[in-house]
Design a protein around this motif. Structure first.
Motif: not given
Ligand SMILES: C[C@@](O)(CCOP(=O)(O)OP(=O)(O)O)CC(=O)O
Ligand SMILES: Nc1ncnc2c1ncn2[C@@H]1O[C@H](COP(=O)(O)OP(=O)(O)O)[C@@H](O)[C@H]1O
Length: 445
Positions: A10-12, A140-142, A191-193, A389-391
């Motif tokens: 999870a990208l917080i 679910t986006g994990l 992507g950002s990886g 993440g991307a919200g």
């Molecule tokens: C927008 C972003 O910086 C973050 C997206 O994060 P998510 O956790 O929403 O990613 P998905 O699982 O691919 O939907 C794009 C990126 O970093 O690739």
């Protein structure tokens, strides 16, 4: 036989900014993990096979063959089935390991329940079995593909290299770089990886690599050229940041799945276009980065407090348990300052996301999510909440005092605003790739 697992993410903090290598992000590795059990033997045939089974999904089996006499690493799936992530991983690891003799390898994948929708499933042990193909089951986006690619890379490499040591940072970096190459090639974009990095290293403050490491890889090479090319790139220092972090003891990450869902690539392209067009965008990015870094810093201050004053920290947690975030902000006790900073920085992250939402048209924190997060902030013991993440309408992530989880469950029962939220039964598990005990999978093989 060996077994490995890699975590979901999870990208917080750092959504969108993480795409640019001047900004750091904060990624939490989760207790939902992707597992792989690998076994194999050398063979004296010219043909090698790598069979990947994913028994939780319909038609979840892909068998790749390649010929040792061939002048290039061309692999074919024997029944024409597609799994771009499995295929790119096999090809990438194969060209890196460049095995001299043939082998037959079999890898069985298991994914923890958090990755996919739990509708129409049968439970066997800790795993859920779906009646549909992997491509037809809702995610679910994990980060299932990042988990898959990372754990497959590790398993395959462990067969070719029996000296592979996942405790060695040097080996982990090789796994990471190979997995990034395979993941980008399967996605058809760089992507950002952050998802692959978290799957490999665990919870981290992450800064991305330069896309040219992958974009500049030559194609249509002979076997020897391809092996040289990938070996050279994998050995280079990619300049990423992967500083290990973990949420403070007693603070739990809670993920709420929202029945909805958003399209990350569409949101990303809107935001990137807006960044180019709006003269104010750099100022907004810079303010967002400042609030992200303030959050990272305040979490680190709390971690220091846990170490230096554990008893005082326990008292602080019992105070927080009784307060909502606005009540914490109005407390005058100096010991609460780092917690107040978590609340304030999160609030700034959210307001910057709302500014981008308004100016770019990309629904990062759309109004229903604002209402939901504001409502979460009223619950006692909830420190902060963001759209990860991307919200959009995928999920919300909250930081909650660990004894207050019951308050969230109660809110779901009593407050209609929480109608579409499902609290996921997962938490932070800050470890990246880890070796597992084969015996725990034997019943499912
Ligand atoms: C927008 C972003 O910086 C973050 C997206 O994060 P998510 O956790 O929403 O990613 P998905 O699982 O691919 O939907 C794009 C990126 O970093 O690739
Ligand atoms: N358990 C699994 N077994 C086999 N392949 C998987 C598994 N999980 C993910 N994958 C691969 O990853 C793809 C999903 O990737 P993607 O659409 O990028 O989703 P995510 O955002 O979860 O990474 C699947 O279609 C499949 O190719």
């Amino acid at each position: 036989m060996k077994a490995f697992s890699a975590p979901g993410k999870a990208l917080i903090a750092g959504g969108y900014l993480v795409l640019d290598k001047q900004f750091d992000s904060y990624v939490v590795a989760l207790s939902s993990r992707m597992h792989a059990v690998v076994k194999g033997e050398d063979s004296d045939s010219i043909e090698s096979t790598i069979r990947i089974k994913s028994p939780q999904f319909l038609e979840g089996e892909w068998c790749y063959k390649y010929n040792h006499d061939s002048s290039n690493f061309r692999i074919i799936e024997i029944s024409g089935r597609k799994n771009p992530f499995a295929e790119a991983t096999v090809l990438t690891v194969l060209s890196y390991a460049n095995p001299l003799i043939s082998s037959n390898i079999s890898i069985t994948i298991f994914s923890d329940p958090g990755y996919h929708s739990q509708e129409n499933v049968i439970q066997k042990g800790q795993f859920l079995y779906h009646s549909q193909k992997i491509t037809d089951v809702a995610k679910t986006g994990l980060g299932s593909s990042a988990g898959l690619v990372t754990v497959l890379t590790t398993s395959l490499l462990s067969f070719y290299w029996n000296t592979l040591d996942i405790k060695s940072l040097e080996h982990l970096e090789i796994i990471h770089n190979l997995a990034q190459v395979a993941h980008c090639q399967a996605q058809g974009k760089v992507g950002s990886g952050f998802d692959v990095a978290a799957a490999t290293f665990g919870s981290i403050v992450y800064k991305r690599f330069d896309p040219s490491f992958i974009n500049d890889l030559a194609t249509d090479l002979t076997k020897e050229e391809q092996h040289k090319e990938i070996s050279k790139v994998v050995k280079l220092d990619w300049g990423i940041k992967n500083d290990r972090v973990a949420l403070p003891k007693g603070i739990r990450l809670v993920m709420g799945d929202i029945k909805g869902g958003s399209n990350t690539p569409k949101l990303v392209s809107k935001v990137l276009q807006w960044r180019k067009d709006d003269p104010e965008s750099e100022k907004i990015y810079s303010a967002l980065n400042e609030s992200n870094m303030k959050l990272v810093e305040s979490l680190s201050k709390i971690n220091n407090l846990v170490k230096t004053s554990p008893e005082q920290y326990t008292d602080i947690l019992s105070t927080i348990k009784e307060l909502s975030s606005s009540e914490i902000l109005s407390e005058t006790d100096l010991k609460l300052i780092p917690f107040q900073e978590v609340i304030e920085s999160t609030s700034k992250i959210r307001s910057n996301f709302r500014v981008i939402t308004e100016r770019s048209g990309a629904e990062i924190e759309p109004q229903p999510q604002t209402i939901l997060l504001d409502e979460c902030n009223k619950i006692k013991g909830v420190l902060s909440g963001v759209v990860p993440g991307a919200g959009g309408y995928d999920a919300i992530s909250l930081l909650v005092e660990e004894n207050s989880i019951g308050n969230l469950l109660k809110a779901k029962e009593t407050n209609p605003i929480f109608k579409n939220v499902e609290w996921l039964s997962l938490t932070e598990q800050d470890i990246g790739i880890q070796e597992e005990n084969v015996a725990s999978y034997i019943d499912f093989l």
